[in-house]
Design an enzyme around this catalytic site. Structure first.
Site, PDB file in Angstrom:
ATOM      1  N   LYS A  74       0.836  -1.213   0.000  1.00 34.97           N
ATOM      2  CA  LYS A  74       0.000   0.000   0.000  1.00 34.97           C
ATOM      3  C   LYS A  74       0.867   1.259   0.000  1.00 34.97           C
ATOM      4  O   LYS A  74       0.551   2.246  -0.655  1.00 34.97           O
ATOM      5  CB  LYS A  74      -0.920   0.012   1.230  1.00 34.97           C
ATOM      6  CG  LYS A  74      -2.005  -1.059   1.178  1.00 34.97           C
ATOM      7  CD  LYS A  74      -3.310  -0.501   0.644  1.00 34.97           C
ATOM      8  CE  LYS A  74      -4.270  -1.555   0.120  1.00 34.97           C
ATOM      9  NZ  LYS A  74      -4.628  -2.596   1.065  1.00 34.97           N
ATOM     10  N   LYS A 124      -3.518 -11.658  -7.859  1.00 32.20           N
ATOM     11  CA  LYS A 124      -4.812 -12.136  -7.373  1.00 32.20           C
ATOM     12  C   LYS A 124      -5.960 -11.294  -7.927  1.00 32.20           C
ATOM     13  O   LYS A 124      -5.759 -10.147  -8.344  1.00 32.20           O
ATOM     14  CB  LYS A 124      -4.834 -12.104  -5.847  1.00 32.20           C
ATOM     15  CG  LYS A 124      -4.720 -10.720  -5.253  1.00 32.20           C
ATOM     16  CD  LYS A 124      -4.995 -10.701  -3.753  1.00 32.20           C
ATOM     17  CE  LYS A 124      -4.912  -9.283  -3.230  1.00 32.20           C
ATOM     18  NZ  LYS A 124      -5.322  -9.092  -1.873  1.00 32.20           N
ATOM     19  N   LYS A 137      -9.900  -5.517  -6.643  1.00 31.32           N
ATOM     20  CA  LYS A 137     -10.476  -4.329  -7.261  1.00 31.32           C
ATOM     21  C   LYS A 137      -9.358  -3.557  -7.953  1.00 31.32           C
ATOM     22  O   LYS A 137      -8.388  -3.184  -7.318  1.00 31.32           O
ATOM     23  CB  LYS A 137     -11.117  -3.444  -6.188  1.00 31.32           C
ATOM     24  CG  LYS A 137     -12.309  -4.093  -5.549  1.00 31.32           C
ATOM     25  CD  LYS A 137     -12.439  -3.751  -4.073  1.00 31.32           C
ATOM     26  CE  LYS A 137     -13.343  -4.766  -3.404  1.00 31.32           C
ATOM     27  NZ  LYS A 137     -13.103  -4.869  -1.965  1.00 31.32           N
TER      28      LYS A 137
HETATM   29  P1  TYM Z   1     -10.570  -7.743   2.003  1.00 31.01           P
HETATM   30  O1  TYM Z   1     -11.721  -6.834   2.202  1.00 31.01           O
HETATM   31  O2  TYM Z   1      -9.440  -7.312   1.121  1.00 31.01           O
HETATM   32  O3  TYM Z   1     -11.067  -9.133   1.437  1.00 31.01           O
HETATM   33  C1  TYM Z   1     -12.116  -9.825   2.079  1.00 31.01           C
HETATM   34  C2  TYM Z   1     -11.870 -11.311   2.066  1.00 31.01           C
HETATM   35  O4  TYM Z   1     -11.737 -11.782   0.726  1.00 31.01           O
HETATM   36  C3  TYM Z   1     -10.525 -12.502   0.590  1.00 31.01           C
HETATM   37  N1  TYM Z   1      -9.980 -12.282  -0.765  1.00 31.01           N
HETATM   38  C4  TYM Z   1      -9.548 -13.265  -1.550  1.00 31.01           C
HETATM   39  N2  TYM Z   1      -9.463 -14.598  -1.344  1.00 31.01           N
HETATM   40  C5  TYM Z   1      -8.973 -15.347  -2.358  1.00 31.01           C
HETATM   41  N3  TYM Z   1      -8.570 -14.820  -3.555  1.00 31.01           N
HETATM   42  C6  TYM Z   1      -8.632 -13.500  -3.790  1.00 31.01           C
HETATM   43  N4  TYM Z   1      -8.264 -13.004  -4.959  1.00 31.01           N
HETATM   44  C7  TYM Z   1      -9.128 -12.647  -2.763  1.00 31.01           C
HETATM   45  N5  TYM Z   1      -9.329 -11.307  -2.640  1.00 31.01           N
HETATM   46  C8  TYM Z   1      -9.839 -11.111  -1.408  1.00 31.01           C
HETATM   47  C9  TYM Z   1      -9.595 -11.950   1.647  1.00 31.01           C
HETATM   48  O5  TYM Z   1      -8.585 -12.870   1.977  1.00 31.01           O
HETATM   49  C10 TYM Z   1     -10.568 -11.706   2.779  1.00 31.01           C
HETATM   50  O6  TYM Z   1     -10.780 -12.895   3.498  1.00 31.01           O
HETATM   51  N6  TYM Z   1      -8.071  -7.276   6.243  1.00 31.01           N
HETATM   52  C11 TYM Z   1      -9.232  -7.868   5.658  1.00 31.01           C
HETATM   53  C12 TYM Z   1     -10.536  -7.469   6.319  1.00 31.01           C
HETATM   54  C13 TYM Z   1     -10.546  -7.687   7.782  1.00 31.01           C
HETATM   55  C14 TYM Z   1     -10.623  -8.931   8.462  1.00 31.01           C
HETATM   56  C15 TYM Z   1     -10.606  -8.616   9.839  1.00 31.01           C
HETATM   57  C16 TYM Z   1     -10.703 -10.248   8.028  1.00 31.01           C
HETATM   58  C17 TYM Z   1     -10.505  -6.713   8.712  1.00 31.01           C
HETATM   59  N7  TYM Z   1     -10.536  -7.259   9.974  1.00 31.01           N
HETATM   60  C18 TYM Z   1     -10.691  -9.627  10.817  1.00 31.01           C
HETATM   61  C19 TYM Z   1     -10.773 -11.247   9.009  1.00 31.01           C
HETATM   62  C20 TYM Z   1     -10.768 -10.928  10.388  1.00 31.01           C
HETATM   63  C21 TYM Z   1      -9.292  -7.424   4.216  1.00 31.01           C
HETATM   64  O7  TYM Z   1      -8.794  -6.400   3.854  1.00 31.01           O
HETATM   65  O8  TYM Z   1     -10.009  -8.218   3.406  1.00 31.01           O
END
Ligand code: TYM
Length: 330
Positions: A113, A196, A199
């Site tokens: 980031k 991966k 967005k």
């Molecule tokens: P975020 O919002 O980027 O993504 C949400 C969830 O989707 C999964 N994900 C993917 N899995 C497989 N392949 C992909 N291409 C892919 N893109 C996204 C992410 O692994 C995630 O599970 N930090 C987290 C949000 C968060 C969170 C938490 C998660 C905040 N607090 C506590 C678990 C527990 C995030 O940015 O996910």
């Protein structure tokens, strides 16, 4: 026996895509019958990159509707917004007191980031892992269903939990584990040949659960390929391996095997593979899209879901925070 506790969240920075579905949501649905689940919308976290209020309300609503549309049952699990549980913010403060600059700076997502947006390297971005640890530890979670990209954050959560225990001479926090049915954490590849699904500026790297049929077809037909294999049984280059990975999750086993054999004997036509993948993806996404649309139209229902979830989540969070304050000595 007490049920194991499950916590996970998704940031409200746009519509959810197939990566979110296969990495996280699919697990939410499967886990809700066996575990005590807390699934939230990480709206505090979204402020690290999306600080403007105009989209926040709609984005939170969109994800709430998507959870329900995909089959997360508000009668079984607590669905809420992170900001509805401000106890999380206080636990974040406590965890930050023992989070070190070096380990936070070494975190891959922070480095990514910071590189992408060098003019906005804010403290929220740096301490993203301690806020995520607070989300998880506030309910004393055992399991956290996430995609592969969150593995490092889970490791850091365990470090913070352990450090807290050590600091205060207690065994209060456990060691939450990243979770995926079928064991290995999932990484769904994007359509642009590398990395991966996520967005992107153009939105062409991801298939969203809200995409129209024609949009899905166009995106998949445009996915990156190469000029084809030049010898028998070649190893697939990244862009091609990525397409096959999508075929693996969205098409039948037979379809996968047929195209794999065609690749190996050099008779493959990528156009045929993409057409098949596009049709299977359309079939997969369309029911979700329609359901999301229906649910989004019912504001009163969504509000009720959120408030019920908030109540359950706060009860659990208040309990943890009171105990943590006591342990620290307040
Ligand atoms: P975020 O919002 O980027 O993504 C949400 C969830 O989707 C999964 N994900 C993917 N899995 C497989 N392949 C992909 N291409 C892919 N893109 C996204 C992410 O692994 C995630 O599970 N930090 C987290 C949000 C968060 C969170 C938490 C998660 C905040 N607090 C506590 C678990 C527990 C995030 O940015 O996910």
């Amino acid at each position: 026996m007490e049920k194991k506790i499950v916590v996970s969240g998704i940031r409200p920075t746009g519509n959810l895509h197939l990566g979110n579905y296969f990495g996280a949501l699919r697990n939410f649905i499967r886990m809700q019958n066996e575990y005590d689940c807390y699934f939230f919308i990480a709206d505090y976290h979204s402020l690290t990159t999306h600080p403007h209020p105009e989209h926040l309300r709609q984005n939170v609503k969109d994800i709430l509707a998507t959870y329900v549309a995909c089959g997360v049952d508000p009668e079984k699990v607590a669905i809420y917004a992170q900001s509805d549980v401000p106890e999380t913010a206080e636990l974040y403060l406590f965890l930050n007191m023992n989070a070190y600059l070096g380990e936070l700076e070494r975190c891959t997502s922070f480095k990514d980031k910071a590189r992408q947006n060098p003019n906005n390297v804010n403290a929220g971005l740096l301490t993203y892992p301690s806020l995520m640890a607070a989300d998880i530890l506030i309910h004393k979670a055992d399991f956290v269903p996430v995609g592969k990209d969150q593995e490092q954050h889970l490791e850091m959560t365990r470090v913070f939990a352990q450090r807290f225990n050590h600091m205060y001479g207690t065994e209060y926090f456990g060691q939450p584990q990243a979770f995926n049915f079928g064991n290995n954490l999932v990484k769904i590849p994007g359509l642009d040949g590398s990395g991966k699904m996520g967005k992107s500026e153009s939105g062409n790297n991801a298939v969203f659960l809200t995409d129209e049929d024609e949009v899905i077809r166009k995106k998949i037909m445009r996915a990156t390929t190469d000029s084809g294999p030049t010898g028998m049984n070649q190893e697939k280059p990244e862009a091609i391996a990525n397409l096959f990975q999508l075929v693996r999750v969205l098409c039948t086993r037979d379809v996968y095997d047929t195209f794999d054999a065609a690749y190996n004997n050099c008779s493959i036509r990528y156009g045929d593979l993409k057409k098949q993948l596009a049709e299977d993806t359309v079939r997969f996404v369309a029911p979700f899209r329609e359901r999301i649309r229906e649910i989004l139209a019912d504001d009163a229902y969504l509000e009720k879901v959120r408030r019920t979830g908030e109540e359950k989540a706060r009860e659990s969070a208040r309990r943890t925070l009171a105990e943590v304050r006591h342990i620290i000595g307040f």
